[in-house]
Design a protein around this motif. Structure first.
Motif, mmCIF file in Angstrom:
data_model
loop_
_atom_site.group_PDB
_atom_site.id
_atom_site.type_symbol
_atom_site.label_atom_id
_atom_site.label_comp_id
_atom_site.label_asym_id
_atom_site.label_seq_id
_atom_site.Cartn_x
_atom_site.Cartn_y
_atom_site.Cartn_z
ATOM 1 N N GLN A 26 113.265 -42.127 44.920
ATOM 2 C CA GLN A 26 113.458 -42.085 46.363
ATOM 3 C C GLN A 26 113.481 -40.659 46.896
ATOM 4 O O GLN A 26 112.619 -40.261 47.642
ATOM 5 N N TRP A 27 114.466 -39.886 46.460
ATOM 6 C CA TRP A 27 114.567 -38.531 47.007
ATOM 7 C C TRP A 27 113.428 -37.650 46.508
ATOM 8 O O TRP A 27 112.967 -36.758 47.202
ATOM 9 N N GLU A 28 112.951 -37.968 45.303
ATOM 10 C CA GLU A 28 111.824 -37.199 44.775
ATOM 11 C C GLU A 28 110.599 -37.364 45.682
ATOM 12 O O GLU A 28 109.935 -36.392 46.024
ATOM 13 N N ALA A 29 110.364 -38.618 46.105
ATOM 14 C CA ALA A 29 109.219 -38.894 46.970
ATOM 15 C C ALA A 29 109.334 -38.112 48.271
ATOM 16 O O ALA A 29 108.350 -37.573 48.774
ATOM 17 N N TYR A 30 110.567 -38.043 48.796
ATOM 18 C CA TYR A 30 110.726 -37.297 50.048
ATOM 19 C C TYR A 30 110.403 -35.822 49.858
ATOM 20 O O TYR A 30 109.855 -35.177 50.751
ATOM 21 N N LEU A 31 110.714 -35.303 48.662
ATOM 22 C CA LEU A 31 110.349 -33.895 48.405
ATOM 23 C C LEU A 31 108.825 -33.717 48.400
ATOM 24 O O LEU A 31 108.300 -32.716 48.886
ATOM 25 N N PHE A 32 108.128 -34.730 47.845
ATOM 26 C CA PHE A 32 106.667 -34.630 47.788
ATOM 27 C C PHE A 32 106.042 -34.612 49.183
ATOM 28 O O PHE A 32 105.070 -33.919 49.422
ATOM 29 N N ILE A 33 106.598 -35.426 50.090
ATOM 30 C CA ILE A 33 105.975 -35.479 51.413
ATOM 31 C C ILE A 33 106.538 -34.413 52.344
ATOM 32 O O ILE A 33 106.003 -34.191 53.430
ATOM 33 N N LEU A 34 107.615 -33.733 51.897
ATOM 34 C CA LEU A 34 108.295 -32.800 52.804
ATOM 35 C C LEU A 34 107.368 -31.758 53.448
ATOM 36 O O LEU A 34 107.353 -31.637 54.678
ATOM 37 N N PRO A 35 106.576 -30.995 52.655
ATOM 38 C CA PRO A 35 105.758 -29.968 53.312
ATOM 39 C C PRO A 35 104.832 -30.562 54.373
ATOM 40 O O PRO A 35 104.716 -30.047 55.487
ATOM 41 N N SER A 36 104.210 -31.695 54.007
ATOM 42 C CA SER A 36 103.266 -32.328 54.915
ATOM 43 C C SER A 36 103.966 -32.839 56.175
ATOM 44 O O SER A 36 103.509 -32.607 57.300
ATOM 45 N N VAL A 37 105.109 -33.511 55.985
ATOM 46 C CA VAL A 37 105.819 -34.070 57.139
ATOM 47 C C VAL A 37 106.344 -32.962 58.050
ATOM 48 O O VAL A 37 106.259 -33.067 59.280
ATOM 49 N N LEU A 38 106.831 -31.870 57.438
ATOM 50 C CA LEU A 38 107.285 -30.736 58.255
ATOM 51 C C LEU A 38 106.149 -30.237 59.136
ATOM 52 O O LEU A 38 106.309 -30.046 60.350
ATOM 53 N N GLY A 39 104.996 -30.018 58.534
ATOM 54 C CA GLY A 39 103.839 -29.506 59.285
ATOM 55 C C GLY A 39 103.411 -30.453 60.386
ATOM 56 O O GLY A 39 103.195 -30.057 61.526
ATOM 57 N N PHE A 40 103.328 -31.749 60.042
ATOM 58 C CA PHE A 40 102.940 -32.731 61.051
ATOM 59 C C PHE A 40 103.966 -32.794 62.182
ATOM 60 O O PHE A 40 103.596 -32.941 63.344
ATOM 61 N N SER A 41 105.260 -32.691 61.806
ATOM 62 C CA SER A 41 106.293 -32.773 62.840
ATOM 63 C C SER A 41 106.114 -31.667 63.864
ATOM 64 O O SER A 41 106.218 -31.888 65.065
ATOM 65 N N VAL A 42 105.825 -30.456 63.382
ATOM 66 C CA VAL A 42 105.698 -29.324 64.302
ATOM 67 C C VAL A 42 104.361 -29.352 65.025
ATOM 68 O O VAL A 42 104.302 -29.372 66.258
ATOM 69 N N PHE A 43 103.264 -29.366 64.249
ATOM 70 C CA PHE A 43 101.951 -29.112 64.849
ATOM 71 C C PHE A 43 101.279 -30.349 65.412
ATOM 72 O O PHE A 43 100.260 -30.240 66.090
ATOM 73 N N ALA A 50 105.274 -32.033 73.575
ATOM 74 C CA ALA A 50 105.231 -30.838 74.420
ATOM 75 C C ALA A 50 104.053 -30.895 75.380
ATOM 76 O O ALA A 50 104.170 -30.542 76.555
ATOM 77 N N SER A 51 102.920 -31.354 74.883
ATOM 78 C CA SER A 51 101.731 -31.412 75.730
ATOM 79 C C SER A 51 101.960 -32.338 76.921
ATOM 80 O O SER A 51 101.615 -32.012 78.065
ATOM 81 N N LEU A 52 102.575 -33.493 76.627
ATOM 82 C CA LEU A 52 102.882 -34.432 77.707
ATOM 83 C C LEU A 52 103.829 -33.777 78.718
ATOM 84 O O LEU A 52 103.623 -33.857 79.932
ATOM 85 N N GLY A 53 104.860 -33.105 78.195
ATOM 86 C CA GLY A 53 105.818 -32.436 79.073
ATOM 87 C C GLY A 53 105.155 -31.369 79.936
ATOM 88 O O GLY A 53 105.342 -31.332 81.155
ATOM 89 N N ILE A 54 104.340 -30.518 79.301
ATOM 90 C CA ILE A 54 103.697 -29.430 80.051
ATOM 91 C C ILE A 54 102.786 -29.999 81.141
ATOM 92 O O ILE A 54 102.677 -29.445 82.233
ATOM 93 N N SER A 55 102.142 -31.148 80.835
ATOM 94 C CA SER A 55 101.206 -31.703 81.821
ATOM 95 C C SER A 55 101.926 -32.169 83.080
ATOM 96 O O SER A 55 101.290 -32.441 84.098
ATOM 97 N N LEU A 56 103.257 -32.281 83.010
ATOM 98 C CA LEU A 56 104.019 -32.700 84.194
ATOM 99 C C LEU A 56 104.613 -31.509 84.937
ATOM 100 O O LEU A 56 105.457 -31.670 85.809
ATOM 101 N N THR A 57 104.193 -30.297 84.549
ATOM 102 C CA THR A 57 104.757 -29.112 85.193
ATOM 103 C C THR A 57 103.667 -28.248 85.800
ATOM 104 O O THR A 57 102.485 -28.399 85.495
ATOM 105 N N ILE B 130 97.166 -26.411 73.299
ATOM 106 C CA ILE B 130 98.039 -25.533 74.092
ATOM 107 C C ILE B 130 99.442 -25.444 73.488
ATOM 108 O O ILE B 130 99.939 -24.328 73.274
ATOM 109 N N PRO B 131 100.087 -26.594 73.141
ATOM 110 C CA PRO B 131 101.403 -26.470 72.488
ATOM 111 C C PRO B 131 101.340 -25.658 71.190
ATOM 112 O O PRO B 131 102.231 -24.852 70.935
ATOM 113 N N ASN B 132 100.296 -25.859 70.395
ATOM 114 C CA ASN B 132 100.221 -25.102 69.147
ATOM 115 C C ASN B 132 100.071 -23.604 69.409
ATOM 116 O O ASN B 132 100.634 -22.785 68.684
#
Lengths: 316, 282
Positions: A26-43, A50-57, B130-132
């Motif tokens: 279980q926790w081992e699997a989460y370590l395997f996906i961690l780098p990928s999930v971190l990147g996807f979460s941010v980028f 953020a894009s949706l939010g900015i489009s309303l401003t 843009i966000p990136n």
């Protein structure tokens, strides 16, 4: 969800079984996906929100963001440049997609006839696909220019047949600039369609052709009633892929014509780029991007709905 | 009677064959013409192109050295190589780690998470552009290698293709290795990855090609000459020297050479990759 909450015993059993099955995994699997999930979460995920939010401003990159609701979307509907970019992009979609599919299929059919040198031809036709687009666009600027080699060739043909022929200024006229972009895109991408179609053609069982032949089908009938239906899943896939690509054209018009003259070849994506990075209209640019997403998404749904009318899947 | 060739769909007569060949050769010439023009114009002084006279004794490599002098092409190539190689290697490592978990480990939320990954394939990259850009700026990475490399490392398509391939490798291999006390990390590195060379090669050439040729993202996150990549450098070059065709063509030749070399070496892999990803739609 509902079933699980109604039956807690069942849910906990499932959970326990999941954990008993190599609990360390279980926790081992989460370590395997961690780098990928971190990147996807941010980028991807955070960026989406953020894009949706900015489009309303209303935001100019520096200074405070002012919340304006759907104003960006509303004013785009009345924006003549957006309408122009939309029209141009629609032009690219309805020219590039069918031309590329037809050319790719014709070439693939020709290459599928068991001719000698098939690999060499395929290699040549695929060459533009891997080239740096900017380099290709620069050569096309030279080739299609008002006194470039293509114009020479056209007037030479004119002299040969005794009629004054001349190539219109493809890059410098508002009427033809889009065609210059279409030519460049066809040169660049047809090889891709060809290779995918060729692979699909190789998958059509020879027995079907033989059977059709025995039944006295002409080669046109065999093409129409055996080949085309059997490769329709590939046509569907290419159709979706090329349409999405045509909606997203950017570098082609940007390098070839800079979107001009007079914005006659401006694409939606260049309109996003210009709005954001030339005029610092972040809200507007984000709203255009969401419009683009809705067009692509709506188109894909529509195609998915209509595919049953013409896409033939082999049933098991 | 003509013997049926294994992949022939019709029995073609000699005239039909001749016609097909003519059409295919003409098409090839159209495909190759831009490359030929590029090479010819890059080898003569600009005057030769303007007059359309290319006397053999005027052939020169001066355009290439001049191109290197007027724009820092060496630097662009170095940047491209650093970015394309690093991004390709790291992207495959990160994607294959995730794909390994998706294909061969059990964990809570696995299938839903995988579906979410697949759903992101529907999102056009322009939405996150843009966000990136703002994220990169906030991290202080604007105009740096990190800006060019890091966002390119997370590929849903790569993860998907690797997972599909990993699923075809027999699970008994993992079980046997676990009996011998191997960790998951070791199974990933010593069993799964070596078994998966075909799909890794495909991803590698595609990722390399995509990062080498990428245009919009480097255009947005770089500003200085020292960080520009070749496509961006070339497009600025067009703006400054729009009529110096000899230099522009020399620059284009230089830009194309590395990716063409990769293509000729790994041609089969490219074609396999197109059919592999292309058939994904079936």
């Amino acid at each position: 969800m509902e079933a699980m909450s109604r039956n807690p015993a069942h849910a906990s059993l499932r959970l326990r079984r999941l954990f008993r099955w190599r609990p360390h995994q279980q926790w081992e699997a989460y370590l395997f996906i961690l780098p990928s999930v971190l990147g996807f979460s941010v980028f991807v995920f955070a960026a989406l929100i953020a894009s949706l939010g900015i489009s309303l401003t209303d935001w100019g990159l520096v200074g405070p963001k002012a919340f304006v609701g759907l104003d960006n979307y509303r004013s785009l509907l009345r924006d003549p440049v957006f309408a122009l970019a939309l029209g141009n992009t629609a032009f690219y979609v309805v020219t590039i997609v069918p031309l590329q599919l037809i050319l790719g299929l014709l070439l693939a059919l020709a290459l599928n006839q068991g001719l000698r040198g098939r690999e060499t031809f395929r290699m040549i036709y695929f060459l533009p696909v891997v080239t740096t687009l900017v380099a290709g666009a620069i050569v096309f600027r030279l080739l299609l220019g008002s006194n470039g080699p293509l114009a020479d060739a056209v007037s030479a043909v004119g002299r040969l047949i005794g009629q004054p022929l001349s190539l219109p200024d493809l890059l410098g006229s508002t009427r033809y600039s889009k065609w210059a972009v279409v030519l460049l895109t066809l040169w660049k991408n047809t090889g891709f369609t060809l290779v995918v179609y060729l692979a699909a053609l190789q998958g059509v069982p020879q027995e079907l052709y033989d059977a059709a032949h025995v039944d006295g089908a002409t080669s046109w009938q065999r093409l129409r009633h055996v080949t085309v239906p059997l490769i329709s899943p590939t046509t569907f896939f290419l159709f979706i892929l090329q349409t999405i690509g045509a909606f997203q054209l950017f570098a082609e018009p940007f390098v070839l014509t800079r979107g001009g003259p007079a914005q006659s070849s401006l694409s939606i994506v260049q309109h996003i780029y210009d709005s954001a990075f030339r005029f610092a209209l972040m809200g507007k640019a984000s709203a255009i991007a969401w419009f683009l997403f809705f067009f692509i998404f709506g188109f894909t749904l529509l195609q998915n709905y209509f595919q049953r009318r013409w896409v033939h899947y082999e049933t098991e | 009677m003509q013997a049926l060739s294994p992949r022939s769909t019709t029995r073609l007569g000699q005239p039909a064959r001749g016609l097909l060949y003519t059409a295919l050769v003409l098409g090839s010439l159209i495909m190759l013409a831009p490359f030929l023009v590029m090479v010819v114009v890059s080898l003569w002084p600009n005057q030769a192109f303007l007059e359309r006279r290319f006397p053999l004794e005027q052939i020169t490599l001066a355009n290439f050295s001049e191109t290197f002098q007027v724009i820092p092409f060496g630097r662009y190539i170095l940047n491209n190589a650093i970015v394309a190689v690093t991004a390709t290697v790291l992207q495959i490592l990160i994607s294959s780690l995730a794909a390994f978990a998706f294909a061969r480990l059990r964990f809570w939320g696995r299938d839903s998470l995988f579906l979410i990954y697949l759903a992101t394939l529907m999102i056009p990259s322009q939405i996150t552009l843009i966000p990136n850009f703002l994220i990169i700026r906030a991290l202080g990475w604007y105009d740096s290698y990190q800006a060019l490399i890091v966002p390119a490392l997370f590929s849903a398509l790569g993860t998907f293709l690797l997972r599909q391939y990993f699923k075809t490798i027999p699970l008994e291999l993992d079980e046997a290795a676990r009996m011998d006390g191997a960790s998951s990390l070791r199974i990933w590195w010593q069993i799964i990855l070596p078994q998966s060379w075909p799909v890794i090669a495909v991803l590698a050439v595609f990722s390399f090609q995509a990062t080498w040729n990428d245009f919009l993202w480097p255009l947005v996150v770089t500003s200085s000459d020292s960080m520009r990549t070749i496509p961006i450098g070339l497009s600025y070059f067009v703006g400054q020297y729009s009529t110096a065709w000899n230099l522009l063509m020399a620059g284009s030749v230089i830009a194309l050479l590395p990716v063409l070399i990769v293509y000729f070496v790994a041609q089969k892999t490219f074609i396999q990759g197109v059919t592999l990803t292309g058939m994904g739609g079936r």
